[in-house]
Design a protein around this motif. Sequence first.
Motif, mmCIF file in Angstrom:
data_model
loop_
_atom_site.group_PDB
_atom_site.id
_atom_site.type_symbol
_atom_site.label_atom_id
_atom_site.label_comp_id
_atom_site.label_asym_id
_atom_site.label_seq_id
_atom_site.Cartn_x
_atom_site.Cartn_y
_atom_site.Cartn_z
ATOM 1 N N ALA A 149 6.542 -7.252 13.167
ATOM 2 C CA ALA A 149 6.365 -7.282 11.717
ATOM 3 C C ALA A 149 7.585 -6.746 10.976
ATOM 4 C CB ALA A 149 5.120 -6.477 11.329
ATOM 5 N N PRO A 182 1.186 -11.810 12.115
ATOM 6 C CA PRO A 182 2.171 -11.425 11.100
ATOM 7 C C PRO A 182 3.424 -12.290 11.139
ATOM 8 C CG PRO A 182 2.113 -9.801 12.856
ATOM 9 C CD PRO A 182 0.930 -10.710 13.061
ATOM 10 N N SER A 199 6.678 -2.359 7.298
ATOM 11 C CA SER A 199 6.251 -2.490 8.691
ATOM 12 C C SER A 199 6.661 -1.277 9.515
ATOM 13 C CB SER A 199 6.849 -3.768 9.291
ATOM 14 O OG SER A 199 6.371 -4.911 8.613
#
Length: 407
Positions: A152, A28, A264
């Motif tokens: 993330a 990510p 996220s």
Amino acid sequence: MSASPPRTAVLAPLVAATLLALLLGLQPLTTDLYLPALPTLARDLGAGMVSVQLTMSALILSFGVAQLFWGPVADRFGRRPVLRVSLACFAAASIGATLAPAIEVLVAWRIAQGACLAAAVVCARAMVRDLYEPAEGARVMSLALSGLGVIAVTGPVAGGLLTAAFGWRSTLAAVALFVGGVLVFVWRTLPETARSLNPRAMHPGPLSRTVREVGSNPTFVAWTALTASTYGGLFLVLSSSSFVYIEVLGFTAAQYGLALGSGSVAYVLGTFVCRRWLVRHGLTGTVRRGAFFTLAGGVGMAAFAAAGMQAPLAVLLPHWLYTFGHGIHQPCSQTGAVGPFPHAAGVAAALAGFVLALVAFSVGLWLGQAIDGTVRPMAYGLGVWAVLTAAVAWTLVQRHGVLKERR
């Protein structure tokens, strides 16, 4: 026959989860940190939408294909040497991408990044099977993916701030620095985790038999279909959201980073719920429940788009629901795909990752043609992937997803 490597230590679950979070977090980070920079990059390099999407889709395709190479290599030589070499090359490729003078050169360096990233993810997934039985492995993977979620969360926020302050190249420089830090941590901390090394892992005959064994296993097929389906929807959001939030909804790069980061946060919450549900409901019961959130997010966004709603909440709320469901599905499906293969965890992780990356590459190619200045391509595409994910979770996984502990 197999040869046993030296075993220097047994990793504590928290140390293992930290290592896994850092290794899996590279994926990510390599995409999310870079996303707020895409519109600026396109203007700076004079690149069209198809070329800009290729910097994402080419990385993902390289990532998928290279896993087919790294899986047998990791089974033959071990996780530790493969990680050391690949992470060093990853840092070098990230520096090259930072300095790229043209879109074609940037695409080439992104391909190199994807090939190196593949080794990190294959080894991380294989390490879970090296160290744990499936049920415990899913809990440790969920803990690791909570850490990945923190990466993330911060990635797009940091990417937006870096882009606003220093331009798009700073996001790729940040990736290079992070990879260098992970390399140092792996070098100092990681023992060899493979239970045994297989000297014949790369021989064509044994390798082809192993591939057939893995690919024809219904449990592998079920869990791989789930991880590929849920990631197909997530990748669609990641690849199109910068244009939707910035170009359609009028967000700044920093505001977009916060919006993506909020998704996220929902993902991290999903991993926490996953760990609680695993204890009570097991792998199959957990994903059966998670599919309701996935379906609500995907179908909800599609319904809002069909009604002509292009307000921020009409995109954000379904986005949160889908990523919450993704946080439930991914720990279970990644563990489930390699669970039946303690003797060939590298190959199993590689094949599952290849399927996932092929799906993501196809999504990227489609988006390059489909983005039209509205939320519809992202919304309708997410609806399709949500329905497919729920269908797999409620059918294939329930029939074939039960994993047996090794005695």
